[in-house]
Scaffold this motif. Structure first.
Motif, PDB file in Angstrom:
ATOM      1  N   ILE A   1       0.837  -1.220   0.000  1.00  0.00           N
ATOM      2  CA  ILE A   1       0.000   0.000   0.000  1.00  0.00           C
ATOM      3  C   ILE A   1       0.860   1.254   0.000  1.00  0.00           C
ATOM      4  O   ILE A   1       0.637   2.189  -0.788  1.00  0.00           O
ATOM      5  N   GLY A   2       1.883   1.292   0.910  1.00  0.00           N
ATOM      6  CA  GLY A   2       2.729   2.487   0.996  1.00  0.00           C
ATOM      7  C   GLY A   2       3.459   2.784  -0.305  1.00  0.00           C
ATOM      8  O   GLY A   2       3.348   3.889  -0.860  1.00  0.00           O
ATOM      9  N   PRO A   3       4.207   1.820  -0.836  1.00  0.00           N
ATOM     10  CA  PRO A   3       4.892   2.062  -2.119  1.00  0.00           C
ATOM     11  C   PRO A   3       3.927   2.390  -3.257  1.00  0.00           C
ATOM     12  O   PRO A   3       4.249   3.209  -4.129  1.00  0.00           O
ATOM     13  N   ALA A   4       2.743   1.762  -3.273  1.00  0.00           N
ATOM     14  CA  ALA A   4       1.771   2.042  -4.339  1.00  0.00           C
ATOM     15  C   ALA A   4       1.315   3.493  -4.279  1.00  0.00           C
ATOM     16  O   ALA A   4       1.207   4.167  -5.313  1.00  0.00           O
ATOM     17  N   ARG A   5       1.047   3.977  -3.074  1.00  0.00           N
ATOM     18  CA  ARG A   5       0.630   5.375  -2.935  1.00  0.00           C
ATOM     19  C   ARG A   5       1.751   6.319  -3.331  1.00  0.00           C
ATOM     20  O   ARG A   5       1.522   7.354  -3.967  1.00  0.00           O
ATOM     21  N   GLN A   6       2.993   5.954  -2.943  1.00  0.00           N
ATOM     22  CA  GLN A   6       4.128   6.809  -3.285  1.00  0.00           C
ATOM     23  C   GLN A   6       4.325   6.871  -4.799  1.00  0.00           C
ATOM     24  O   GLN A   6       4.592   7.930  -5.356  1.00  0.00           O
ATOM     25  N   ALA A   7       4.184   5.724  -5.467  1.00  0.00           N
ATOM     26  CA  ALA A   7       4.323   5.695  -6.920  1.00  0.00           C
ATOM     27  C   ALA A   7       3.233   6.519  -7.587  1.00  0.00           C
ATOM     28  O   ALA A   7       3.468   7.179  -8.602  1.00  0.00           O
ATOM     29  N   ALA A   8       2.014   6.478  -7.024  1.00  0.00           N
ATOM     30  CA  ALA A   8       0.894   7.193  -7.618  1.00  0.00           C
ATOM     31  C   ALA A   8       0.985   8.702  -7.388  1.00  0.00           C
ATOM     32  O   ALA A   8       0.494   9.489  -8.197  1.00  0.00           O
TER      33      ALA A   8
END
Length: 885
Positions: free
Chosen positions: A425-432
């Motif tokens: 979740i954290g990396p996905a939000r950062q990428a987005a």
């Protein structure tokens, strides 16, 4: 492109090595969850089965209640099943002759069979153990103790019919029936007579295993069991009922409700003792099988239940947090190094939602591969561990079965999947969140500080040269990547320290059988003294490895107030009621000696001090045993020092039996936690002082001994020892011996298997921590291939690159070790504190675990650099500069 998430599979195939590293991280995490879950369930299963063997398969017992109460207990709505025992009577199988009474003044007038009637449930619940034959199935069948056979005029054989005269024991001088407490297996009176009342014929269908020899009760009173379905209840008889409740909730309240229905109020309540152990039992007594109940979290001691639940919850939470952290670290590095790719997708129209879906879909696909493999490898690893344990015979772990629990496997998979999603979740939000422009400018890496803004370390440069300075500045200029990599290493160190400490804790509270001698010989004749020729004869036997004379006398001591452990004093103030001068006069102490050879063997058990026999003789030196194990009224287990003596302290001591004699001053030469012939903490509050035979004779005025402990050579048959000891008892009835060969072999094997089991588990943790660090550090270095190519292009040699990478690994290891040790030690302390309502042990900093973790972290990071450096050596500068990570 309408479906950007379709790129996920293509990316995973295109970046096989990175995908494999990520899958490996998931596999390691799920393997850890599966292994720990399987070990936990299997160990819990073994604990329950072993506790049932030792304490019985029941929840509460009603001892010595009247016959009219039996159906009321059996038919109670809260009761699931009951096992009922009745006393059928005694049989006098032999009479002590004049010679035996002369040689052993405390000998009972008779040797008795204590015949009891068990129903089927009672036999199952109380785990009747047979040497041969089978259990009785009807009232005309009986099983006898193997120990009793030698006292019959004609030794009974399996399948034979015997006639037994059952009767009562009376006080000879008054003719009144003797009051029998509890089951009636203990105690006799020299003023005792036997009166036969009925004769019954039985068929011998089995022989019970021996439960020890030479003990004060089992030498004269032997158990015998017949079948009694107890459907016909004699209201005049006393019965013993063992109960299994339908549910274990509020078991104490349910039991008290049963007592209330029986109109019984004045009754003792306590915890059950081990089966086949000698202990006094009062009449009308309720005993809760707390050793078994606490394994279900239903002990009558709420503090114990609460403590175990909190501690187990804390361990599970640590495992979960560490698992999530490991997988999060892998995904985070993967996403950060692909920011430029996500930026390109954003430039051609991908929305933040689609970027998040790409990362989540990637996590799902990797989970579908990694989680089943992790469950499989965890199960296989445990299978190998249990397979190796199965090669060793006897002992607590011999019949330990690997329990493959579907709920555990499902939970491991579910927790692994949850960990992956929480990690993604954290990396996905950062990428987005990243803007297309910033993403493309970052060219596939995280934001890097300007090299000129980073402070140089002159100390690092002086110690390690320019390569060390480069390594240090590399870590500082990309703080986020440094923290992510170090964080993974910190987690691994925390896992190792926490679980190493937990295993050390379990080793202390679940001590293996303490007996460490093969045979003991004692003399109870009028002189209370073993002739030294007996000791010399024993030493000459080929099968004897070592023999120790045992000197033992009660002593009175003055314990200085400042040497009494305040924590123990608060717990047991009544142990120190008499003040004398600046100390407490304590009568219940023993001065003992195991001879000069025993002192040599005791040296390895000292926690402080040393043994110098000549100095001990000059200074009246003693070794103090001051640590004990206690169970409080709340069911809390304490392992605590009674006193705080240090080497060099002085104690006043004298023989208790010699009133008016002046005290002798003894000097503490050493401290030990356990006695010479035991690896268990004593459960007695008696203070024991171990000394030389010379000091013993000087203080006690007596140089005699009445016991010899024998260690048999495990490589030779013990026939010569047994023949000698049996002949000794036949020549003089004052001699008794105890055969502990089987127990000793079992204790040694238990220790070996426990070490394999415990260190095997530590091995699992260490291996997972090792692979996790290697995975993380290697991934970090491989992703920086272009960066290293740039350094080579501007003039750094391969040797300098290699030195820089190695120093980076060392710095990573040092940083992670410092933080991991601090956090791991703190969590180790927290878990100890969570157990405080059930078990209290003095906490100590786990220096051994810290040392291994510290050194292991450095070595592991160095190993992790091997593969990346090999790749760098092979790759050309041009290829490395042109490739995308």
């Amino acid at each position: 492109m309408n479906n950007y998430t379709g790129l996920t599979l293509k990316y995973l195939k295109g970046q096989k090595k990175r995908s494999l590293l990520t899958i490996l991280g998931i596999v390691l995490s799920v393997t850890l969850l599966t292994s720990i879950g399987t070990i936990g369930v299997s160990y819990h299963d073994q604990l329950i089965r072993q506790t049932i063997r030792d304490f019985g398969d029941y929840h509460v017992s009603f001892n010595s209640i009247s016959g009219e109460a039996v159906p009321k207990v059996n038919n109670n709505a809260t009761v699931k099943s009951t096992g009922v025992i009745s006393r059928e009577g005694y049989v006098a199988i032999s009479e002590s002759d004049v010679k035996e009474k002369r040689e052993n003044p405390i000998a009972a007038p008779y040797r008795y069979l204590n015949v009891k009637g068990y129903d089927v449930e009672a036999m199952n619940m109380l785990q009747v153990q047979l040497d041969s034959g089978r259990l009785p199935k009807n009232p005309s069948e009986i099983i006898l103790s193997s120990q009793s056979l030698r006292y019959f005029s004609e030794k009974p054989k399996l399948g034979e019919s015997i006639k037994l005269n059952l009767g009562i024991r009376k006080v000879a001088s008054t003719g009144k029936e003797r009051k029998i407490d509890g089951m009636g297996d203990l105690g006799w009176n020299l003023d005792e007579a036997f009166q036969a009342q009925t004769q019954r014929e039985f068929t011998v269908v089995g022989f019970m295993k021996e439960i020890g020899r030479g003990n004060w009760s089992s030498t004269f009173i032997f158990p015998a069991i017949t079948f009694n379905d107890n459907k016909t209840i004699d209201e005049k008889k006393k019965y013993f009922i063992y109960v299994k409740m339908k549910t274990l909730d509020q078991i104490k309240e349910k039991t008290e409700a049963i007592l209330s229905s029986l109109r019984v109020s004045d009754v003792d309540q306590d915890s059950a003792k081990q089966l086949n152990r000698e202990y006094s039992m009062d009449n009308l007594r309720i005993e809760y099988n707390n050793e078994l109940l606490k394994l279900y979290g239903k002990s009558t001691y709420e503090g114990v239940n609460k403590s175990f639940i909190l501690a187990y919850a804390a361990v599970i939470a640590i495992i979960m947090i560490c698992t999530i952290a490991v997988i999060y670290n892998i995904f985070h590095i993967s996403v950060l190094e692909r920011i430029s790719q996500f930026g390109i997708l954003r430039c051609i129209g991908a929305t933040p939602s689609q970027i998040r879906k790409i990362v989540i879909k990637e996590a799902t696909l990797l989970s579908l591969i990694g989680i089943p493999i992790g469950i499989f490898t965890g199960t296989i690893f445990m299978k190998l561990l249990f397979y190796n344990i199965s090669f060793l015979e006897l002992g607590f772990f011999n019949d330990m079965k690997m329990v493959i629990s579907l709920p555990i496997l499902f939970s491991a998979g579910l927790l692994g999947l949850l960990s992956v999603y929480l990690s993604a979740i954290g990396p996905a939000r950062q990428a987005a969140r990243v803007s297309p422009l910033e993403a493309v400018k970052s060219v596939g890496s995280t934001k890097i500080e300007k090299i000129t803004s980073i402070k140089q370390s002159l100390l690092v440069k002086k110690l390690f040269g320019i390569e060390g300075q480069f390594a240090s500045r590399n870590l500082k200029r990309n703080k986020k990547r440094f923290r992510i990599t170090a964080f993974s290493m910190v987690i691994s160190i925390i896992l190792f320290i926490v679980f190493s400490g937990l295993i050390d804790f379990l080793k202390q509270i679940t001590q293996l059988p303490g007996i460490q001698y093969s045979y003991s010989v004692s003399y109870d004749g009028p002189s209370k003294q073993i002739d030294d020729s007996v000791y010399q004869d024993i030493l000459k036997l080929d099968a004897v490895q070592q023999a120790y004379k045992f000197y033992n006398k009660q002593a009175m001591a003055i314990i200085p107030q400042n040497k009494v452990n305040p924590s123990f004093f608060e717990l047991r103030k009544d142990s120190y009621p008499d003040k004398e001068g600046e100390g407490y006069r304590k009568d219940n102490n023993y001065l003992v000696s195991y001879g000069n050879d025993g002192l040599d063997a005791l040296q390895s058990k000292l926690t402080s001090g040393t043994i110098d026999k000549e100095k001990m003789n000059r200074e009246n030196g003693v070794i103090v045993i001051q640590k004990i194990k206690k169970i409080t009224e709340q069911g809390k287990q304490l392992i605590i020092d009674q006193t705080n003596f240090k080497v060099g302290d002085q104690i006043k001591i004298r023989a208790t039996e010699k009133n008016g004699e002046e005290y002798h001053t003894v000097t503490v030469a050493g401290i030990a936690d356990q006695e010479l012939l035991s690896n268990k903490y004593t459960e007695s509050e008696i203070l024991t002082f171990i000394t030389t035979p010379n000091v013993f004779a000087k203080i006690m005025g007596d140089d005699t001994y009445s016991r010899i402990y024998i260690l048999a050579n495990p490589d030779l048959p013990n026939t010569s020892i047994m023949d000698y000891l049996q002949a000794l008892t036949e020549i003089d009835a004052g001699y008794n011996y105890t055969d502990r060969v089987t127990e000793l072999a079992q204790a040694k094997n238990d220790a070996t298997i426990a070490s394999i089991f415990l260190y095997g588990f530590i091995g699992v943790i260490a291996l997972i921590a090792f692979l996790n660090i290697v995975n993380t550090v290697s991934t970090n270095l491989i992703l920086r291939t272009k960066e290293f190519a740039v350094l080579k292009a501007i003039g750094m040699t391969q040797k300098e690159i290699r030195k820089m990478i190695i120093l980076e690994g060392v710095f990573y290891g040092l940083f992670a070790a410092v933080y991991g040790v601090i956090i791991g030690t703190a969590l180790n302390f927290v878990i100890y504190r969570l157990f405080r309502y059930a078990v209290e042990i003095a906490w100590a900093i786990p220096w051994h675990s810290i040392g291994f973790a510290f050194i292991g972290a450095i070595i592991t990071t160095l190993i992790a650099t091997v593969w990346p450096m090999y790749r760098l050596n092979k790759a050309s500068i041009v290829d490395s500069l042109g490739r995308e990570n």
